[in-house]
Design a protein around this motif. Structure first.
Motif, short mmCIF file in Angstrom:
data_model
loop_
_atom_site.label_atom_id
_atom_site.label_comp_id
_atom_site.label_asym_id
_atom_site.label_seq_id
_atom_site.Cartn_x
_atom_site.Cartn_y
_atom_site.Cartn_z
N MET A 1 0.82 -1.21 0.00
CA MET A 1 0.00 0.00 0.00
C MET A 1 0.86 1.26 0.00
N GLN A 2 1.89 1.27 0.85
CA GLN A 2 2.77 2.44 0.90
C GLN A 2 3.55 2.61 -0.41
N ARG A 3 4.01 1.51 -0.95
CA ARG A 3 4.78 1.58 -2.20
C ARG A 3 3.92 2.12 -3.33
N SER A 4 2.67 1.66 -3.41
CA SER A 4 1.76 2.14 -4.44
C SER A 4 1.45 3.62 -4.26
N THR A 5 1.26 4.05 -3.01
CA THR A 5 0.97 5.46 -2.75
C THR A 5 2.11 6.35 -3.20
N ILE A 6 3.34 5.93 -2.92
CA ILE A 6 4.51 6.70 -3.36
C ILE A 6 4.52 6.86 -4.88
N LEU A 7 4.29 5.75 -5.59
CA LEU A 7 4.29 5.79 -7.05
C LEU A 7 3.17 6.65 -7.60
N LEU A 8 1.99 6.55 -7.00
CA LEU A 8 0.85 7.33 -7.49
C LEU A 8 1.03 8.83 -7.23
N VAL A 9 1.64 9.17 -6.09
CA VAL A 9 1.91 10.59 -5.82
C VAL A 9 2.89 11.14 -6.85
N LEU A 10 3.93 10.38 -7.15
CA LEU A 10 4.90 10.81 -8.17
C LEU A 10 4.23 10.92 -9.54
N SER A 11 3.34 9.99 -9.85
CA SER A 11 2.62 10.05 -11.13
C SER A 11 1.66 11.23 -11.18
N GLY A 12 1.23 11.69 -10.01
CA GLY A 12 0.31 12.83 -9.96
C GLY A 12 0.96 14.15 -10.35
N LEU A 13 2.29 14.22 -10.25
CA LEU A 13 2.97 15.48 -10.57
C LEU A 13 2.82 15.88 -12.04
N PRO A 14 3.07 14.98 -13.02
CA PRO A 14 2.81 15.38 -14.41
C PRO A 14 1.34 15.63 -14.69
N LEU A 15 0.44 14.92 -14.00
CA LEU A 15 -0.98 15.20 -14.16
C LEU A 15 -1.32 16.60 -13.66
N MET A 16 -0.66 17.02 -12.60
CA MET A 16 -0.89 18.37 -12.08
C MET A 16 -0.51 19.43 -13.11
N VAL A 17 0.57 19.17 -13.86
CA VAL A 17 0.98 20.11 -14.92
C VAL A 17 -0.11 20.21 -15.98
N ILE A 18 -0.73 19.08 -16.35
CA ILE A 18 -1.84 19.10 -17.31
C ILE A 18 -2.99 19.94 -16.77
N TYR A 19 -3.31 19.78 -15.49
CA TYR A 19 -4.38 20.56 -14.88
C TYR A 19 -4.06 22.06 -14.93
N LEU A 20 -2.80 22.41 -14.63
CA LEU A 20 -2.41 23.82 -14.60
C LEU A 20 -2.50 24.47 -15.99
N ASN B 1 -6.15 7.32 -2.04
CA ASN B 1 -7.38 6.56 -1.86
C ASN B 1 -7.31 5.16 -2.47
N PHE B 2 -6.87 5.05 -3.72
CA PHE B 2 -6.97 3.76 -4.39
C PHE B 2 -6.06 2.70 -3.77
N PRO B 3 -4.81 3.00 -3.38
CA PRO B 3 -4.03 1.97 -2.66
C PRO B 3 -4.69 1.55 -1.34
N ILE B 4 -5.25 2.54 -0.61
CA ILE B 4 -5.93 2.22 0.65
C ILE B 4 -7.14 1.34 0.38
N GLN B 5 -7.91 1.71 -0.64
CA GLN B 5 -9.12 0.95 -0.98
C GLN B 5 -8.78 -0.48 -1.38
N LYS B 6 -7.75 -0.65 -2.20
CA LYS B 6 -7.35 -1.99 -2.62
C LYS B 6 -6.74 -2.78 -1.46
N PHE B 7 -6.03 -2.10 -0.56
CA PHE B 7 -5.49 -2.72 0.65
C PHE B 7 -6.61 -3.34 1.48
N LEU B 8 -7.71 -2.59 1.64
CA LEU B 8 -8.84 -3.09 2.42
C LEU B 8 -9.57 -4.21 1.66
#
Length: 511
Positions: free
Chosen positions: A138-157, A193-200
């Motif tokens: 779960m922690q490993r997935s969260t780290i990867l998803l946060v890093l993946s969120g950075l280029p998505l944030m650029v698209i949003y901006l 959310n999604f790593p936590i959800q899949k963890f549960l």
């Protein structure tokens, strides 16, 4: 085809010596009960089948029902924002629709897809009773998803110039961008959310997520009303409230993990091990994201192509209504998708090949029956369906004309997501991604365009082509699933777990 599958799933997470399945412990009563029933030679085939079906159906619906509710409620949260903004004006409605169904859908698909890697690995680890691994995944997935969120944030901006480049008017692009800016925190809420959800879900803990989503929906409706009609925060406020509501869901689920006795073995605190093996984990996560995004975008492309036909307003109205109905039924299938993934991964991790294979049959047949019922109801109400969304006989006739194709899509979408869930449970994401590219984008879309524009079949031609791609994909997945060697999949699951154990031991030696 079988050799291609083996090639796709042989990433480094599987590289290790073959292990025998671990012994079954007392905590996994349903798994051992199902495997014992299926292996009991003293019972007749019919009695074995009857008892096994009852056991599996009980387990399946305990998992699937709350999962369906979670996905529906999460969908309604975004939809309620559109409804509130629609009361501000037509421009605001169009802006939030563009933000929710365009830009936000991109982030949702990528994050949900990447989070599916936790379903594969955590589900198999839980079935093997290696509980401490779930928190690491779960922690490993969260780290990867946060890093993946950075280029998505650029698209949003840069959403305003991107939307204008795609042909949207300046006023609509400006309004949509304002709403999208408020959705930036939501990207990272998805990442958590999604790593936590899949963890549960891997532990068959699904009811808390449903309760938390229901509470978040109630709070979200109140806060959106407050922000728009009392405080006058406009589109930016609507986006920020939507982001805040998703963070409430994240916080609620994580608090449950911290204080629930059910998670005391699987959550042992933050661990530096989460930063190891990120590249191998990323490859499985990215394959999951590609697999899901290719499926999510498929029907969105149908709507975009339909807008190029003659009389686009009527065509778009009818197709949008049909796609919306298919999408709601699809949420039910997605719930069964999650249940199928959990059941298969748990049984493979526990070393139960017969139970894994039997779970696939039960979940597929169950979802097929439900989807057939929805399809029959849609056909019976074909002349009334459009009036739920809008008035006018022209739209009603157009929707009625498309309803037979929509009914077939509903049935296929009752089977295909479940087979995708089986693929996630087995770790076949990269293989399915290749199937999706071939069936959807090299067959479905081109054939649909030819039928719609060259042979002048219009919206029905486009839908027929897309339907052909889905039929081909479903046939391939069924063929691969039927031919699966479940004993070999158990060995693959053990290789993944051994890979983690080797990394953990090496980390201890280094320290």
């Amino acid at each position: 085809m079988e050799s291609l599958k083996e090639k796709m799933v042989n990433h480094p997470l599987l590289d290790s010596k073959e292990l025998s399945p671990p012994p079954v412990e007392a905590g996994e009563q349903v798994s051992s009960e199902l495997e014992d029933i299926l292996s009991d030679a003293s019972l007749s085939c019919w009695r074995r089948f009857r008892k096994a079906v009852l056991v599996e159906l009980r387990t399946l619906y305990i998992l699937a029902a709350p999962a369906v509710i979670v996905y529906l409620l999460n969908n309604i949260i975004s939809m309620s924002t559109q409804i509130f903004c629609g009361h501000l004006g037509n421009l605001e409605l169009a802006a939030t629709s563009l933000g929710n169904n365009g830009v936000q859908l991109l982030a949702y698909g990528i994050m949900l897809g990447m989070g599916s890697a936790v379903e594969t690995l955590a589900g198999q680890a839980y079935g093997a009773h290696r509980y401490e691994m779930l928190g690491i995944y779960m922690q490993r997935s969260t780290i990867l998803l946060v890093l993946s969120g950075l280029p998505l944030m650029v698209i949003y901006l840069f959403s305003k110039p991107i939307l204008m480049l795609l042909g949207e008017s300046k006023s609509l692009a400006s309004a949509a961008a304002l709403f999208i800016y408020g959705l930036i925190p939501q990207i990272f809420a998805y990442a958590a959310n999604f790593p936590i959800q899949k963890f549960l879900q891997a532990q068959s803990i699904v009811n808390p997520s449903a309760y938390i989503s229901a509470a978040a929906l109630v709070l979200h409706v109140f806060l959106t009303w407050l922000a728009l009609f009392v405080l006058g925060w406009g589109l930016l406020g609507a986006g920020l409230v939507l982001s805040f509501s998703w963070w409430i869901i994240v916080a609620g689920q994580f608090i449950y993990i911290l204080f629930s006795d059910k998670c005391k073995l699987t959550w042992t605190g933050f661990d530096w091990m989460a930063f190891s093996g990120l590249w191998d984990f990323f490859k499985l996560s990215s394959a999951s994201a590609v697999m899901l995004c290719l499926e999510t975008w498929y029907f969105q492309i149908l709507v975009l192509i339909a807008g190029l036909l003659p009389h686009p307003e009527l065509v778009l109205d009818s197709i949008s209504i049909c796609v919306t109905i298919v999408g709601w039924v699809y949420m039910v299938a997605v719930g069964f998708n999650a249940a199928a993934s959990v059941r298969v991964s748990n049984e493979l991790g526990a070393g139960h090949p017969k139970s894994a294979a039997f779970s696939v049959v039960v979940v597929t047949v169950s979802c097929l029956i439900i989807s057939v019922i929805f399809a029959v109801v849609s056909l019976a109400l074909r002349h009334q369906l459009s009036y739920i969304f809008t008035g006018g006989k022209a739209v009603s006739d157009a929707v009625s004309d498309l309803t037979p194709l929509m009914a077939v899509s509903i049935i296929l979408n009752g089977v295909q997501p479940v087979l995708s869930g089986v693929a996630v449970g087995c770790g076949w994401q990269a293989f399915v991604a290749y199937i999706n590219v071939g069936c959807y984008y090299m067959v479905g879309i081109p054939v649909g365009a030819v039928l719609g524009f060259v042979f002048h079949f219009g919206a029905k031609g486009i839908w027929l082509g897309m339907l052909g791609g889905t039929v081909l994909q479903t046939i391939i997945l069924l063929w691969v699933t039927i031919r699966t060697d479940w004993k070999k999949e158990v060995q693959n699951a053990q290789r993944r777990l051994q890979k983690w154990e080797d990394s953990k031991e090496q980390s201890r030696l280094n320290n």
